[in-house]
Write a protein that holds these residues in place. Structure first.
Motif: not given
Length: 102
Positions: A43-49
């Motif tokens: 999620s850090f790379t995906e950009g969650m929030n």
């Protein structure tokens, strides 16, 4: 040896002077145009929030922010963000890495 985290660039190891970009801490590639960028991770790379400053209510991760900066210096640039929230190291090191290399 290639330059990177914890590595010493060959010209530095040989006692050669740093370029002004190197002395300033720049990581911009010199003499190389990026043609492909594949982001892997969770999620850090995906950009969650991670709020997208250009689209209210939308999210954009660091990889999606970096890709257009790299693309601006290449005529034929390809980008893939394979990051998926909730992935564990074994998923990233296994499945995502295999997809990125393919």
């Amino acid at each position: 040896m290639t330059a990177g985290f914890g590595a010493v660039a060959p010209d530095v190891a040989a006692g050669m002077p740093l370029s002004s970009a190197q002395a300033a801490g720049s990581i911009r590639p010199q003499g190389k145009t990026w043609q492909r960028f594949v982001a892997i991770g969770d999620s850090f790379t995906e950009g969650m929030n991670d709020d997208d400053p250009d689209n209210a209510g939308a999210f954009i991760g660091w990889a999606d922010r970096l890709a257009p900066l790299l693309a601006a210096h290449a005529d034929d640039f390809h980008y893939a963000n394979l990051a998926v929230r909730g992935r564990r190291l074994k998923d990233i090191a296994g499945e995502q890495t295999e997809q990125a290399i393919a």
